[in-house]
Design a protein around this motif. Structure first.
Motif, PDB file in Angstrom:
ATOM      1  N   ASN A 122       0.837  -1.193   0.000  1.00 48.05           N
ATOM      2  CA  ASN A 122       0.000   0.000   0.000  1.00 48.05           C
ATOM      3  C   ASN A 122       0.876   1.248   0.000  1.00 48.05           C
ATOM      4  O   ASN A 122       1.892   1.302   0.695  1.00 48.05           O
ATOM      5  CB  ASN A 122      -0.916   0.027   1.223  1.00 48.05           C
ATOM      6  N   VAL A 123       0.466   2.234  -0.783  1.00 45.79           N
ATOM      7  CA  VAL A 123       1.135   3.529  -0.831  1.00 45.79           C
ATOM      8  C   VAL A 123       0.090   4.569  -0.428  1.00 45.79           C
ATOM      9  O   VAL A 123      -1.020   4.559  -0.963  1.00 45.79           O
ATOM     10  CB  VAL A 123       1.688   3.832  -2.243  1.00 45.79           C
ATOM     11  N   SER A 124       0.438   5.434   0.512  1.00 54.46           N
ATOM     12  CA  SER A 124      -0.532   6.391   1.046  1.00 54.46           C
ATOM     13  C   SER A 124      -0.020   7.814   1.005  1.00 54.46           C
ATOM     14  O   SER A 124       1.194   8.058   1.051  1.00 54.46           O
ATOM     15  CB  SER A 124      -0.861   6.050   2.503  1.00 54.46           C
ATOM     16  N   THR A 125      -0.969   8.736   0.935  1.00 59.27           N
ATOM     17  CA  THR A 125      -0.677  10.149   1.149  1.00 59.27           C
ATOM     18  C   THR A 125      -1.683  10.695   2.150  1.00 59.27           C
ATOM     19  O   THR A 125      -2.818  10.224   2.222  1.00 59.27           O
ATOM     20  CB  THR A 125      -0.789  10.980  -0.146  1.00 59.27           C
ATOM     21  N   THR A 126      -1.252  11.666   2.918  1.00 59.49           N
ATOM     22  CA  THR A 126      -2.137  12.389   3.824  1.00 59.49           C
ATOM     23  C   THR A 126      -1.909  13.859   3.552  1.00 59.49           C
ATOM     24  O   THR A 126      -0.863  14.414   3.903  1.00 59.49           O
ATOM     25  CB  THR A 126      -1.825  12.056   5.297  1.00 59.49           C
ATOM     26  N   ALA A 127      -2.876  14.481   2.862  1.00 62.86           N
ATOM     27  CA  ALA A 127      -2.767  15.884   2.456  1.00 62.86           C
ATOM     28  C   ALA A 127      -1.446  16.133   1.721  1.00 62.86           C
ATOM     29  O   ALA A 127      -0.782  17.134   1.929  1.00 62.86           O
ATOM     30  CB  ALA A 127      -2.933  16.811   3.645  1.00 62.86           C
ATOM     31  N   GLY A 128      -1.082  15.193   0.862  1.00 64.21           N
ATOM     32  CA  GLY A 128       0.167  15.300   0.105  1.00 64.21           C
ATOM     33  C   GLY A 128      -0.059  14.950  -1.356  1.00 64.21           C
ATOM     34  O   GLY A 128      -1.188  14.812  -1.804  1.00 64.21           O
ATOM     35  N   THR A 129       1.017  14.780  -2.092  1.00 58.11           N
ATOM     36  CA  THR A 129       0.924  14.457  -3.512  1.00 58.11           C
ATOM     37  C   THR A 129       1.214  12.977  -3.731  1.00 58.11           C
ATOM     38  O   THR A 129       2.303  12.500  -3.382  1.00 58.11           O
ATOM     39  CB  THR A 129       1.900  15.310  -4.342  1.00 58.11           C
ATOM     40  N   PHE A 130       0.238  12.269  -4.271  1.00 61.30           N
ATOM     41  CA  PHE A 130       0.413  10.869  -4.659  1.00 61.30           C
ATOM     42  C   PHE A 130       0.928  10.896  -6.089  1.00 61.30           C
ATOM     43  O   PHE A 130       0.256  11.391  -6.982  1.00 61.30           O
ATOM     44  CB  PHE A 130      -0.926  10.120  -4.586  1.00 61.30           C
ATOM     45  N   SER A 131       2.127  10.382  -6.306  1.00 63.44           N
ATOM     46  CA  SER A 131       2.753  10.457  -7.630  1.00 63.44           C
ATOM     47  C   SER A 131       3.057   9.078  -8.180  1.00 63.44           C
ATOM     48  O   SER A 131       3.485   8.184  -7.446  1.00 63.44           O
ATOM     49  CB  SER A 131       4.068  11.233  -7.565  1.00 63.44           C
ATOM     50  N   ILE A 132       2.858   8.946  -9.489  1.00 59.92           N
ATOM     51  CA  ILE A 132       3.319   7.772 -10.216  1.00 59.92           C
ATOM     52  C   ILE A 132       4.381   8.274 -11.176  1.00 59.92           C
ATOM     53  O   ILE A 132       4.098   9.068 -12.073  1.00 59.92           O
ATOM     54  CB  ILE A 132       2.188   7.081 -10.995  1.00 59.92           C
ATOM     55  N   VAL A 133       5.600   7.826 -10.958  1.00 62.53           N
ATOM     56  CA  VAL A 133       6.717   8.181 -11.827  1.00 62.53           C
ATOM     57  C   VAL A 133       6.936   6.974 -12.740  1.00 62.53           C
ATOM     58  O   VAL A 133       7.408   5.928 -12.293  1.00 62.53           O
ATOM     59  CB  VAL A 133       7.983   8.499 -11.014  1.00 62.53           C
ATOM     60  N   TRP A 134       6.542   7.128 -13.994  1.00 62.82           N
ATOM     61  CA  TRP A 134       6.676   6.016 -14.937  1.00 62.82           C
ATOM     62  C   TRP A 134       8.147   5.749 -15.204  1.00 62.82           C
ATOM     63  O   TRP A 134       8.976   6.661 -15.185  1.00 62.82           O
ATOM     64  CB  TRP A 134       5.935   6.334 -16.240  1.00 62.82           C
ATOM     65  N   ASP A 135       8.474   4.500 -15.459  1.00 67.13           N
ATOM     66  CA  ASP A 135       9.846   4.108 -15.742  1.00 67.13           C
ATOM     67  C   ASP A 135      10.398   4.919 -16.904  1.00 67.13           C
ATOM     68  O   ASP A 135       9.668   5.239 -17.855  1.00 67.13           O
ATOM     69  CB  ASP A 135       9.894   2.617 -16.072  1.00 67.13           C
ATOM     70  N   ALA A 136      11.665   5.246 -16.861  1.00 66.17           N
ATOM     71  CA  ALA A 136      12.299   6.057 -17.904  1.00 66.17           C
ATOM     72  C   ALA A 136      12.238   5.392 -19.273  1.00 66.17           C
ATOM     73  O   ALA A 136      12.287   6.068 -20.298  1.00 66.17           O
ATOM     74  CB  ALA A 136      13.751   6.343 -17.529  1.00 66.17           C
ATOM     75  N   THR A 137      12.108   4.076 -19.305  1.00 63.84           N
ATOM     76  CA  THR A 137      12.029   3.370 -20.590  1.00 63.84           C
ATOM     77  C   THR A 137      10.605   3.281 -21.122  1.00 63.84           C
ATOM     78  O   THR A 137      10.383   2.726 -22.197  1.00 63.84           O
ATOM     79  CB  THR A 137      12.603   1.945 -20.484  1.00 63.84           C
ATOM     80  N   GLY A 138       9.625   3.827 -20.394  1.00 64.60           N
ATOM     81  CA  GLY A 138       8.234   3.823 -20.842  1.00 64.60           C
ATOM     82  C   GLY A 138       7.330   3.086 -19.873  1.00 64.60           C
ATOM     83  O   GLY A 138       7.790   2.365 -18.999  1.00 64.60           O
ATOM     84  N   ILE A 139       6.038   3.288 -20.062  1.00 68.74           N
ATOM     85  CA  ILE A 139       5.049   2.625 -19.211  1.00 68.74           C
ATOM     86  C   ILE A 139       4.978   1.146 -19.573  1.00 68.74           C
ATOM     87  O   ILE A 139       4.968   0.275 -18.712  1.00 68.74           O
ATOM     88  CB  ILE A 139       3.665   3.294 -19.366  1.00 68.74           C
ATOM     89  N   VAL A 140       4.898   0.862 -20.865  1.00 68.10           N
ATOM     90  CA  VAL A 140       4.821  -0.508 -21.364  1.00 68.10           C
ATOM     91  C   VAL A 140       5.800  -0.642 -22.510  1.00 68.10           C
ATOM     92  O   VAL A 140       5.879   0.232 -23.371  1.00 68.10           O
ATOM     93  CB  VAL A 140       3.400  -0.847 -21.861  1.00 68.10           C
ATOM     94  N   ASN A 141       6.543  -1.738 -22.512  1.00 69.92           N
ATOM     95  CA  ASN A 141       7.452  -2.060 -23.612  1.00 69.92           C
ATOM     96  C   ASN A 141       7.112  -3.445 -24.137  1.00 69.92           C
ATOM     97  O   ASN A 141       7.036  -4.390 -23.362  1.00 69.92           O
ATOM     98  CB  ASN A 141       8.909  -2.048 -23.140  1.00 69.92           C
ATOM     99  N   LEU A 142       6.911  -3.524 -25.436  1.00 70.03           N
ATOM    100  CA  LEU A 142       6.595  -4.812 -26.068  1.00 70.03           C
ATOM    101  C   LEU A 142       7.664  -5.133 -27.094  1.00 70.03           C
ATOM    102  O   LEU A 142       8.050  -4.260 -27.886  1.00 70.03           O
ATOM    103  CB  LEU A 142       5.246  -4.742 -26.797  1.00 70.03           C
TER     104      LEU A 142
END
Length: 145
Positions: A122-142
């Motif tokens: 679980n990842v939580s925020t309390t009155a903060g910024t919930f961030s998803i930092v996508w991998d530098a090589t991309g979200i999906v690689n096929l």
């Protein structure tokens, strides 16, 4: 933490059936609690996803991915789906999963799932910024090889 998504198996079928257009459709990412169990083999549409988070600073359905890009690299025979990092400012939420889907079709029963991320805990925020930092090589690689 940089994250890479896991493709839902039926996302390729949806893409080849012209249900997903990464470049021009509205692609969103929603957050789910640990009560959701992603199934790569059977989950195909947003209606298959349960236990979306609720909380301050989070709107049901999630956030729209900005600057989506689709690229093919001939040297590695790789297709990459990417977008700008995503965040929810001033949020109080707890999430275990992020689910990426095409929000353009008219109902949850026809909105194709693309990929999901398991944060590992679980990842939580309390009155903060919930961030998803996508991998530098991309979200999906096929790999086309």
């Amino acid at each position: 933490m940089a994250v890479t998504a896991n493709l839902y198996g039926l996302a390729l079928q949806s893409a080849f059936n012209k249900e997903i257009d990464w470049d021009s459709d509205t692609i969103k990412v929603m957050l789910c609690t640990s009560s959701y169990t992603p199934n790569q083999d059977t989950h195909r549409y947003k209606s298959d996803v349960t236990n979306e988070v609720t909380g301050t600073g989070y709107t049901a359905g999630g956030a729209t991915l900005t600057s989506p890009t689709f690229a093919y690299t001939s040297g590695t025979n790789t297709v990459t789906l990417d977008a700008a990092d995503t965040s929810w400012a001033n949020s109080t939420i707890t999430a275990r999963y992020a689910v990426i889907y095409d929000a353009t079709p008219g109902s949850d029963a026809t909105r194709p799932l693309i990929a999901f991320v398991d944060f590992g805990a679980n990842v939580s925020t309390t009155a903060g910024t919930f961030s998803i930092v996508w991998d530098a090589t991309g979200i999906v690689n096929l790999s086309a090889a």
